[in-house]
Design a protein around this motif. Structure first.
Motif, PDB file in Angstrom:
ATOM      1  N   ALA A  97       0.844  -1.197   0.000  1.00 47.39           N
ATOM      2  CA  ALA A  97       0.000   0.000   0.000  1.00 47.39           C
ATOM      3  C   ALA A  97       0.877   1.245   0.000  1.00 47.39           C
ATOM      4  O   ALA A  97       2.004   1.225   0.505  1.00 47.39           O
ATOM      5  CB  ALA A  97      -0.890  -0.014   1.236  1.00 47.39           C
ATOM      6  N   PRO A  98       0.396   2.347  -0.588  1.00 43.83           N
ATOM      7  CA  PRO A  98       1.205   3.573  -0.639  1.00 43.83           C
ATOM      8  C   PRO A  98       1.633   4.083   0.739  1.00 43.83           C
ATOM      9  O   PRO A  98       2.669   4.728   0.878  1.00 43.83           O
ATOM     10  CB  PRO A  98       0.291   4.580  -1.329  1.00 43.83           C
ATOM     11  N   ASP A  99       0.861   3.784   1.770  1.00 42.66           N
ATOM     12  CA  ASP A  99       1.200   4.273   3.108  1.00 42.66           C
ATOM     13  C   ASP A  99       1.879   3.202   3.974  1.00 42.66           C
ATOM     14  O   ASP A  99       2.042   3.375   5.178  1.00 42.66           O
ATOM     15  CB  ASP A  99      -0.040   4.805   3.812  1.00 42.66           C
ATOM     16  N   ALA A 100       2.298   2.119   3.358  1.00 48.17           N
ATOM     17  CA  ALA A 100       2.962   1.039   4.098  1.00 48.17           C
ATOM     18  C   ALA A 100       4.339   1.501   4.575  1.00 48.17           C
ATOM     19  O   ALA A 100       4.999   2.307   3.930  1.00 48.17           O
ATOM     20  CB  ALA A 100       3.098  -0.195   3.220  1.00 48.17           C
ATOM     21  N   GLU A 101       4.741   0.979   5.712  1.00 49.63           N
ATOM     22  CA  GLU A 101       6.064   1.272   6.258  1.00 49.63           C
ATOM     23  C   GLU A 101       6.934   0.035   6.163  1.00 49.63           C
ATOM     24  O   GLU A 101       6.457  -1.079   6.343  1.00 49.63           O
ATOM     25  CB  GLU A 101       5.953   1.708   7.717  1.00 49.63           C
ATOM     26  N   VAL A 102       8.199   0.239   5.889  1.00 48.06           N
ATOM     27  CA  VAL A 102       9.154  -0.855   5.796  1.00 48.06           C
ATOM     28  C   VAL A 102      10.303  -0.560   6.742  1.00 48.06           C
ATOM     29  O   VAL A 102      10.871   0.535   6.713  1.00 48.06           O
ATOM     30  CB  VAL A 102       9.694  -1.006   4.354  1.00 48.06           C
ATOM     31  N   ASP A 103      10.629  -1.499   7.596  1.00 42.66           N
ATOM     32  CA  ASP A 103      11.781  -1.380   8.482  1.00 42.66           C
ATOM     33  C   ASP A 103      12.908  -2.231   7.920  1.00 42.66           C
ATOM     34  O   ASP A 103      12.703  -3.405   7.593  1.00 42.66           O
ATOM     35  CB  ASP A 103      11.466  -1.872   9.899  1.00 42.66           C
ATOM     36  N   VAL A 104      14.081  -1.638   7.828  1.00 38.13           N
ATOM     37  CA  VAL A 104      15.255  -2.360   7.379  1.00 38.13           C
ATOM     38  C   VAL A 104      16.236  -2.401   8.539  1.00 38.13           C
ATOM     39  O   VAL A 104      16.635  -1.363   9.055  1.00 38.13           O
ATOM     40  CB  VAL A 104      15.907  -1.682   6.155  1.00 38.13           C
ATOM     41  N   VAL A 105      16.584  -3.588   8.971  1.00 36.07           N
ATOM     42  CA  VAL A 105      17.523  -3.768  10.071  1.00 36.07           C
ATOM     43  C   VAL A 105      18.764  -4.440   9.495  1.00 36.07           C
ATOM     44  O   VAL A 105      18.702  -5.557   8.992  1.00 36.07           O
ATOM     45  CB  VAL A 105      16.913  -4.627  11.198  1.00 36.07           C
ATOM     46  N   LEU A 106      19.871  -3.721   9.573  1.00 34.62           N
ATOM     47  CA  LEU A 106      21.111  -4.246   9.030  1.00 34.62           C
ATOM     48  C   LEU A 106      21.946  -4.877  10.134  1.00 34.62           C
ATOM     49  O   LEU A 106      22.044  -4.327  11.221  1.00 34.62           O
ATOM     50  CB  LEU A 106      21.900  -3.114   8.358  1.00 34.62           C
TER      51      LEU A 106
END
Length: 75
Positions: free
Chosen positions: A2-11
């Motif tokens: 969805a356009p308002d989706a959030e994605v967390d990237v943990v390196l």
């Protein structure tokens, strides 16, 4: 997505060159103080046992509030 989706990237940490147990103790301690490396990781990955000796409720933990208690598995 969805356009308002959030994605967390943990390196993951731990990248680098060479044997981590040969890293300078002062550099490992500085990373613990700065919060880049936990005391547990300092011991298991770098072979440096770091102990916090300051007030448990301190909002700011200064470098002088830590000590290197022991070295394990280092040259």
């Amino acid at each position: 997505m969805a356009p308002d989706a959030e994605v967390d990237v943990v390196l993951p940490g731990g990248g680098g060159y060479g044997d981590p147990r040969r890293r300078a103790v002062a550099d490992v301690l500085a990373d613990v103080v700065a919060g880049y490396v936990s005391a547990e990781a300092a011991e298991s990955v770098y072979g440096v046992v770091v102990r916090y000796t300051g007030a448990p409720d301190a909002l700011v933990r200064l470098p002088e509030d830590y000590e290197v208690a022991e070295l394990r598995g280092r040259d």
